[in-house]
Motif scaffolding. Structure first.
Motif, short mmCIF file in Angstrom:
data_model
loop_
_atom_site.label_atom_id
_atom_site.label_comp_id
_atom_site.label_asym_id
_atom_site.label_seq_id
_atom_site.Cartn_x
_atom_site.Cartn_y
_atom_site.Cartn_z
N CYS A 32 46.33 71.86 -30.67
CA CYS A 32 46.43 70.90 -31.86
C CYS A 32 46.05 71.54 -33.37
N ASP A 33 45.40 72.83 -33.20
CA ASP A 33 44.86 73.44 -34.28
C ASP A 33 46.22 73.46 -35.47
N GLY A 34 45.80 72.96 -36.52
CA GLY A 34 46.59 73.07 -37.73
C GLY A 34 48.02 72.03 -37.54
N ALA A 35 47.61 70.91 -36.77
CA ALA A 35 48.69 69.89 -36.59
C ALA A 35 48.25 68.58 -36.93
N LEU A 36 49.13 67.70 -37.14
CA LEU A 36 48.73 66.23 -37.11
C LEU A 36 48.59 65.67 -35.58
N VAL A 37 47.45 65.05 -35.41
CA VAL A 37 47.11 64.69 -33.94
C VAL A 37 47.19 63.06 -33.87
N LEU A 38 47.89 62.59 -33.08
CA LEU A 38 47.69 61.15 -32.79
C LEU A 38 47.05 60.78 -31.44
N TRP A 39 46.05 60.13 -31.30
CA TRP A 39 45.28 59.97 -30.12
C TRP A 39 45.37 58.32 -29.78
N ASP A 40 45.46 58.18 -28.50
CA ASP A 40 45.64 56.86 -27.80
C ASP A 40 44.36 56.05 -27.82
N ASN A 41 43.13 56.72 -28.20
CA ASN A 41 42.10 56.17 -28.16
C ASN A 41 41.05 56.48 -29.28
N VAL A 42 40.08 55.33 -29.70
CA VAL A 42 39.40 55.68 -30.96
C VAL A 42 38.66 56.93 -30.67
N TYR A 44 38.86 60.03 -31.45
CA TYR A 44 39.80 61.18 -30.66
C TYR A 44 39.50 61.36 -29.39
N ASN A 45 39.74 60.48 -28.70
CA ASN A 45 39.88 60.44 -27.04
C ASN A 45 41.06 59.87 -26.46
N GLY A 46 41.14 60.27 -25.23
CA GLY A 46 42.35 60.03 -24.26
C GLY A 46 43.60 60.97 -24.46
N THR A 47 44.73 60.64 -24.53
CA THR A 47 46.03 61.07 -24.40
C THR A 47 46.32 61.38 -25.84
N HIS A 48 46.84 62.50 -26.34
CA HIS A 48 47.01 63.01 -27.83
C HIS A 48 48.60 63.56 -27.87
N ILE A 49 49.09 63.39 -28.88
CA ILE A 49 50.58 64.36 -29.42
C ILE A 49 50.12 64.84 -30.56
N GLU A 55 57.33 68.58 -38.65
CA GLU A 55 57.81 67.75 -37.57
C GLU A 55 57.74 66.31 -37.88
N SER A 56 58.77 65.61 -37.38
CA SER A 56 58.71 64.12 -37.52
C SER A 56 59.40 63.73 -36.13
N GLU A 57 59.00 62.28 -36.00
CA GLU A 57 59.71 61.78 -34.64
C GLU A 57 60.02 60.21 -35.06
N SER A 58 61.37 59.98 -35.03
CA SER A 58 61.84 58.40 -35.26
C SER A 58 61.35 57.47 -34.46
N ASP A 59 60.84 57.88 -33.17
CA ASP A 59 60.78 56.79 -32.03
C ASP A 59 59.74 57.29 -31.18
N LEU A 60 58.59 57.04 -31.53
CA LEU A 60 57.43 57.59 -30.37
C LEU A 60 57.71 56.89 -28.86
N GLY A 61 58.59 56.08 -28.97
CA GLY A 61 58.82 55.49 -27.26
C GLY A 61 59.71 56.54 -26.57
N LYS A 62 60.15 57.59 -27.37
CA LYS A 62 60.87 58.71 -26.57
C LYS A 62 60.06 60.01 -26.17
N PRO A 67 49.17 60.27 -18.79
CA PRO A 67 49.46 59.52 -17.78
C PRO A 67 49.86 58.08 -18.26
N SER A 68 49.74 57.59 -19.66
CA SER A 68 50.00 56.41 -20.32
C SER A 68 51.45 56.00 -20.53
N GLY A 69 52.24 56.62 -20.36
CA GLY A 69 53.72 56.28 -20.58
C GLY A 69 54.16 57.08 -21.92
N THR A 70 54.23 56.31 -23.10
CA THR A 70 54.74 57.00 -24.40
C THR A 70 53.56 56.72 -25.27
N MET A 71 53.63 57.21 -26.43
CA MET A 71 52.81 57.11 -27.50
C MET A 71 53.30 55.92 -28.43
#
Length: 129
Positions: A32-42, A44-49, A55-62, A67-71
């Motif tokens: 993820c160097d040089g990227a926007l990183v979204l983490w599912d836990n405080v 910077y822990n857990g699953t990330h994207i 890049e953009s994403e109009s629906d993080l549900g997609k 293992p946690s499903g979607t973001m």
């Protein structure tokens, strides 16, 4: 898609950072160097994207985030390791409440200073809101 890596690797935070106020300082996942990183836990822990600066994403549900499903509505910490601002939205299709995560800024806990933003992010795109 550029770099959208999904793992359950954990990265520790260097310091508690206020919402959009401090430069990025915690080490991101290597892919993820040089990227926007979204983490599912405080902290910077857990699953990330990861999103490249264009890049953009109009629906993080997609976006699968095993293992946690979607973001969808899971973001609890953010690292913007790009030279660009990003706008985070609470609803799909870039709508609803929003805020800007400035370039080179990290948010160790989306509950600080306002708990409203924790686990609310549904879409993201580059540029200020």
């Amino acid at each position: 898609m550029f770099v959208r890596s999904l793992t359950a690797l954990a990265c520790g935070a260097v310091a508690a950072l206020a919402l959009g106020a401090s430069p990025a300082s915690a080490a991101p996942a290597a892919s993820c160097d040089g990227a926007l990183v979204l983490w599912d836990n405080v902290d910077y822990n857990g699953t990330h994207i990861c999103f490249g600066y264009w890049e953009s994403e109009s629906d993080l549900g997609k976006v699968a985030a095993l293992p946690s499903g979607t973001m969808q509505d899971k973001t609890s910490s953010v690292q913007n390791l790009t030279g660009s601002d990003f706008c985070l939205y609470v609803d799909n299709n870039y709508s609803g409440d929003r805020f800007t995560v400035s370039a080179h800024t990290s948010i160790v806990d989306m509950r600080v200073p306002n708990p409203y933003w924790n686990d609310k992010i549904s879409s993201v795109r580059p540029g200020a809101c």
